[in-house]
Design a protein around this motif. Structure first.
Motif, short mmCIF file in Angstrom:
data_model
loop_
_atom_site.label_atom_id
_atom_site.label_comp_id
_atom_site.label_asym_id
_atom_site.label_seq_id
_atom_site.Cartn_x
_atom_site.Cartn_y
_atom_site.Cartn_z
N LYS A 106 -4.70 -5.26 1.29
CA LYS A 106 -5.94 -4.76 0.72
C LYS A 106 -6.25 -5.57 -0.54
O LYS A 106 -5.38 -5.76 -1.38
N GLY A 107 -7.46 -6.08 -0.64
CA GLY A 107 -7.82 -6.83 -1.83
C GLY A 107 -7.46 -8.31 -1.74
O GLY A 107 -7.87 -9.10 -2.57
N HIS A 108 -6.63 -8.69 -0.75
CA HIS A 108 -6.27 -10.10 -0.59
C HIS A 108 -6.72 -10.65 0.76
O HIS A 108 -6.52 -11.81 1.06
N ASP A 109 -7.30 -9.78 1.57
CA ASP A 109 -7.64 -10.11 2.96
C ASP A 109 -8.94 -10.90 2.98
O ASP A 109 -10.01 -10.39 3.28
N LYS A 110 -8.80 -12.20 2.71
CA LYS A 110 -9.95 -13.07 2.50
C LYS A 110 -10.93 -13.08 3.68
O LYS A 110 -12.14 -13.14 3.51
N HIS A 111 -10.38 -13.03 4.87
CA HIS A 111 -11.24 -13.13 6.06
C HIS A 111 -11.59 -11.78 6.66
O HIS A 111 -12.18 -11.72 7.74
N GLY A 112 -11.20 -10.70 5.97
CA GLY A 112 -11.54 -9.37 6.48
C GLY A 112 -10.91 -9.10 7.84
O GLY A 112 -11.55 -8.53 8.73
N ILE A 113 -9.66 -9.49 7.99
CA ILE A 113 -8.98 -9.33 9.28
C ILE A 113 -8.69 -7.85 9.56
O ILE A 113 -8.83 -7.38 10.68
N THR A 114 -8.30 -7.12 8.52
CA THR A 114 -7.80 -5.76 8.74
C THR A 114 -8.87 -4.71 8.47
O THR A 114 -9.75 -4.89 7.65
N LEU A 115 -8.73 -3.61 9.22
CA LEU A 115 -9.59 -2.45 9.00
C LEU A 115 -8.66 -1.24 8.97
O LEU A 115 -7.88 -1.02 9.90
N ARG A 116 -8.72 -0.49 7.86
CA ARG A 116 -7.79 0.63 7.72
C ARG A 116 -8.51 1.94 7.98
O ARG A 116 -9.35 2.35 7.18
N ILE A 117 -8.19 2.57 9.09
CA ILE A 117 -8.81 3.85 9.41
C ILE A 117 -7.86 4.95 8.98
O ILE A 117 -6.74 5.04 9.49
N PRO A 118 -8.29 5.78 8.01
CA PRO A 118 -7.37 6.81 7.52
C PRO A 118 -7.11 7.88 8.58
O PRO A 118 -8.04 8.34 9.24
N VAL A 119 -5.83 8.22 8.77
CA VAL A 119 -5.46 9.30 9.70
C VAL A 119 -4.50 10.21 8.95
O VAL A 119 -3.91 9.81 7.95
N PRO A 120 -4.33 11.45 9.44
CA PRO A 120 -3.43 12.37 8.73
C PRO A 120 -2.04 11.75 8.57
O PRO A 120 -1.62 10.93 9.38
N LYS A 121 -1.33 12.20 7.58
CA LYS A 121 -0.08 11.55 7.15
C LYS A 121 0.94 11.34 8.27
O LYS A 121 1.08 12.16 9.17
N ASN A 122 1.62 10.22 8.18
CA ASN A 122 2.71 9.85 9.09
C ASN A 122 2.39 10.01 10.58
O ASN A 122 3.01 10.82 11.28
N PRO A 123 1.42 9.20 11.04
CA PRO A 123 1.07 9.22 12.47
C PRO A 123 2.15 8.54 13.29
O PRO A 123 3.04 7.91 12.74
N HIS A 124 2.06 8.68 14.62
CA HIS A 124 3.04 7.97 15.44
C HIS A 124 2.34 7.02 16.41
O HIS A 124 1.81 6.02 15.99
N GLY A 125 2.31 7.34 17.72
CA GLY A 125 1.83 6.36 18.69
C GLY A 125 0.32 6.14 18.64
O GLY A 125 -0.44 7.00 18.20
N VAL A 126 -0.08 4.95 19.12
CA VAL A 126 -1.50 4.70 19.35
C VAL A 126 -1.64 4.18 20.77
O VAL A 126 -0.91 3.28 21.19
#
Lengths: 615, 267
Positions: free
Chosen positions: A293-313
């Motif tokens: 976050k803050g260093h991702d020059k090319h905007g590679i990452t997108l952080r979608i907030p989910v409830p704490k300590n998720p597991h599988g996707v």
């Protein structure tokens, strides 16, 4: 008892059990009465799991072997264990870890921890070419060629620990694999960076991209967060990881501190752009792109907030939704991947990609699909499989809290025995999910099998999901400790699997028996045909450095020959037209019988030859 | 020896060479006289009993204990590879034209190297003397060795450098088609041609044409061996000799190139 009434009771029960146990993941078992009441439900789907003697299974199941380090092939629906593929282990039966060929791949590491087996894809379904599997213990990825069901490459991945989630590209075909690093560590993690050892804020997680054909690291995306389970979309645009330690915690309390963690998406086009632009550092020989976050020059990452300590996707077979299972939260989070496009374009916020957050049960871990719009989620603490409808969950979300409270999305809840980790339905990780069978990989078997001592088997339960209800049909004990599996239609795999080796793929294939000596270096080139070896005696001198190369010339399907050298701690098996070699020092003088270990012939016991080691 | 020119030196050496070759040749023919030497036959019998009897049988009829149970299957077909029946005096791996008896060198090569695909082991651990003795002994099983004059002609294979080149492979493919090798070996060389499942060998047993895709040759893996196989024919198997039908030496090697391709040994 009707479902609705039951659900009501059930929720009451859950309340009593309480959330206190949730955080630690400790098991809370359902009371026996409830289990019995549930078992009486009348099934609608009525698939037969019986595979009569001589009949063949409809599906190949590829199971990881957990900390046994292997892969297993289980026939589905019979649940018979048909084969084992040694990977990150030593297998004295087949000679894996003993032969020169396997040692070259293992490079001295004989312990491993496999979690996720996945196949290579073309256009969103398996192409039957390769399997891939991770090694969480020594941070490796192995590739298995399906034609021989044998490992053909092992890649060591630098800069990571806890190599957990692994997933291949699904579209247009598997060129890349992603491998997540669950444990944050200093980068680089060696004496040159010793000052970071005691500063957890300088530990990082990694999302590693691997070239599947070359089996080489393409690049790594470095994050503050850890990267747990992995998924790729069905369009070749994104990969994903769940992250439960956004806190950079090093104790369990710290890891659970924040209210929200993330589902992190990686944009592949932007990764390629960063690589082209040269925006990376080389660390331990691989390109590391800063995705913090803050260093991702090319905007590679997108952080979608989910409830704490998720597991599988897991991605729905229509490619539309990513379902992130809650673990600590009793919900699943449904992310619309079409909205993810918009979020990358900056039109909406990451959290606006979430279209539903339905209640599932206590400790949802992994979700699988039946290809008819329904999801089935494994629920660890409740010890259930919960079948729910994705659209109904989305509609209820739109309608608001009142509608949600009725849990209209839940179709059925099945008790399993006990404490389920991964679940997987047939073909569910492809666009051809067929909704026939589901396997619930339960971590605890307790009282389900005869007592074999304190270390008990796991319980892989087979569930018929063809009907409206989930129907438990079979218990299958498993030795330490499958984590995940895929269930692949037979017609995809079977035509690709060979009955024998192409002899000359091995550069040392023996066509002429001979013994070559140069000083104290001896090469024994030998053939095997049941019930004879191509040579009947070989003379050696004490101290000779001996390489024995053996090729099986038997062309009968299934006629494998063994080769054991008495008192020299050597044993391996060669299948039809296969070549293997071993190297050893003849340090003990005497007569040593080399004999066939793999029953080959009525005269199998006579299949032997002498090594005479002269003093 | 003053004035002895280089040229004459050369001539003398040549003379000795010719003598040597002649001597070897007579040695070669006197080999077959072994057949009458009972001491050698006795020795050969001992070797045979220790190493060969289990397969080739006491009477040399190929009915040893192992032979009865060696089974091979391919493309759903099952057949049996019996150890050779020496009583008929028919041999597959010769350097002599079809119909002829093999030379002692031919037999020596087979016995020394074995026939890996058929399960006959190599006998490199036997002394040359022992191997020659057992040759003398197995000749006693068939009258052919006494009644017939050995053939004079010995076919040699001298491989040109270009064997295996793409151009040669291409030309070879045409010959493979023209000579109808495919009738037995199949278009893709899988041993599944239209005639393949009706073939029987001279002993009345089912026999399958070679599956080139396996690459495991009985005679030996070198290109020269492939040449010899179809120029001399595999007597007793139904696989004919092409010595007369492919007269052109280059064509013969183009065909070898193509078979190497079928075996995936060249591109």
């Amino acid at each position: 008892m009707s479902r609705k009434k039951f659900n009501k009771q059930r929720r009451k029960l859950l309340k009593i059990l309480g959330a206190a146990s949730v955080a630690t993941g400790a098991g809370v078992m359902m009371p026996k009465e409830v289990l019995l009441a549930r078992a009486e439900k009348k099934p609608k789907g009525k698939l037969s799991y019986e595979v009569k003697p001589g009949e063949l299974d409809e599906y190949y199941g590829f199971w990881s072997g957990g900390h046994s380090g292997e892969i297993r092939i289980i026939g589905v629906p019979s649940m018979r264990e048909i084969h084992r593929i040694p990977v990150f282990n030593m297998d004295v039966g087949s000679g894996w870890g003993i032969t020169n060929e396997s040692k070259k791949l293992l490079r001295g590491k004989y312990a491993g921890d496999t979690h996720h087996v996945h196949g290579s894809y073309v256009n969103g379904t398996y192409d039957g070419k390769w399997l891939f599997v991770n090694d969480k213990l020594n941070n490796r990825v192995a590739r298995i060629r399906i034609d021989y069901m044998e490992v053909d490459a092992i890649l060591d991945i630098p800069n990571i620990q806890g190599a957990h989630g692994l997933f291949p590209q699904r579209y247009p075909r598997t060129e890349w694999l992603v491998q997540n690093a669950e444990f944050q560590i200093p980068v680089p993690n060696n004496e040159s960076n010793a000052k970071a050892f005691n500063e957890p804020q300088k530990y990082y997680g990694m999302h590693t991209i691997i070239d599947a054909e070359r089996m080489a690291v393409v690049c790594q995306i470095m994050l503050d967060e850890n990267c747990d389970l992995a998924a790729t979309d069905y369009k070749g645009k994104y990969s994903m990881c769940t992250s439960y330690n956004t806190e950079k915690g090093v104790t369990i309390s710290e890891m659970l501190a924040a209210d929200h963690d993330y589902l992190i998406v990686f944009n592949w086009e932007r990764i390629r752009k960063a690589l082209r632009a040269g925006d990376y550092k080389i660390v331990n020989g691989v390109k590391v792109i800063d995705g913090r976050k803050g260093h991702d020059k090319h905007g590679i990452t997108l952080r979608i907030p989910v409830p704490k300590n998720p597991h599988g996707v897991n991605i729905s077979p229509d490619g539309r939704y990513a379902v992130c299972s809650g673990k600590v939260s009793p919900t699943c989070t449904v992310v619309d991947l079409e909205l993810v496009d918009k979020a990358y374009a900056g039109k909406i916020k990451p959290e606006e990609c979430i279209v539903a957050q339905p209640y599932i049960g206590l400790g949802p871990l992994h979700t699988t699909f039946d290809g008819r719009g329904n999801a089935i989620t494994s629920v660890f603490i409740d010890s259930t499989n919960v079948k729910w409808n994705i659209q109904k969950a989305i509609e209820a979300e739109k309608q608001g809290e009142e509608a949600k409270k009725k849990n209209p999305h839940i179709i059925d809840v099945l008790d399993i025995h006990y404490q389920v980790g991964h679940i997987m339905a047939s073909m569910a990780e492809t666009k051809e999910a067929d909704g026939k069978w589901l396997v619930s990989l339960n971590k605890v078997s307790k009282d389900r099998f005869i007592n074999v001592g304190p270390l008990k088997p796991e319980n892989d339960q087979l569930v018929d999901i063809s009907g409206e209800k989930l129907r438990l049909v079979h218990d299958g004990p498993a030795y330490i400790e499958p984590h995940d599996c895929i269930i692949v239609r037979r017609d995809i795999i079977e035509p690709k699997v060979k009955h024998r080796y192409d002899m000359f793929e091995h550069p040392l294939a023996v066509t002429e028996n001979k013994v070559e000596r140069k000083g104290n270096k001896v090469i024994i080139r030998m053939t095997a045909n049941a019930p004879v070896y191509g040579l009947q005696e070989v003379k050696l001198k004490k101290g000779d450095r001996v390489t024995l190369i053996l090729t099986n010339h038997d062309e009968i399907i299934d006629l494998s020959n063994g080769c054991a050298i008495s008192n020299y701690n050597i044993n391996f098996v060669v299948a039809p037209f296969q070549t293997k070699s071993v190297t050893f020092t003849a340090d003990k003088p005497g007569v040593f019988w080399v004999y066939c270990t793999n029953f080959c012939h009525a005269l199998h016991l006579e299949m032997r030859m002498r090594l005479i080691v002269e003093p | 020896m003053e004035g002895f020119s280089l040229k004459t030196k050369g001539a003398v050496i040549l003379f000795f060479l010719v003598l040597l070759v002649f001597a070897l040749a007579t040695l070669h023919t006197s080999d077959s006289v072994y057949g009458k030497d009972s001491a050698i036959i006795e020795k050969g019998k001992k070797v045979y009993k220790k190493y060969c009897i289990i397969c080739h049988g006491e009477k040399g009829d190929g009915k040893g204990l192992i032979g009865i149970i060696h089974r091979v299957e391919k493309s759903g077909l099952v057949w049996y590879v019996y150890p050779r029946d020496f009583t008929v005096g028919v041999f597959k791996f010769r350097s002599t034209p079809t119909g002829c008896l093999p030379t002692d060198d031919d037999l020596l090569r087979t016995i020394t190297n074995g026939i890996p695909r058929s399960g006959m082991p190599s006998h490199k651990d036997l002394s040359l003397e022992e191997r020659k003795a057992v040759i003398a002994y197995i000749k006693t099983f068939s009258k052919r060795w006494v009644e017939e004059e050995p053939c004079d002609e010995v076919i040699e294979a001298k491989m040109p450098k270009w064997v295996g080149t793409p151009e040669s492979v291409k030309k070879g493919e045409k010959i493979y088609v023209k000579m109808k090798c495919w009738e037995c070996h199949g278009y893709e060389g899988k041993g599944d041609g239209p005639k393949s499942d009706k073939l029987k060998d001279d002993w009345g047993d089912k026999i399958l044409p070679f599956d080139f895709t396996t690459g495991t040759l009985k005679r030996g893996s070198s290109p020269e061996n492939i040449y010899m196989t179809y120029i001399t024919g595999l007597d007793g198997t139904g696989m004919p000799s092409y010595e007369d039908s492919i007269p052109n030496e280059e064509d013969r090697w183009h065909l070898v190139s193509y078979t190497l391709k079928l075996m995936k040994r060249v591109k």
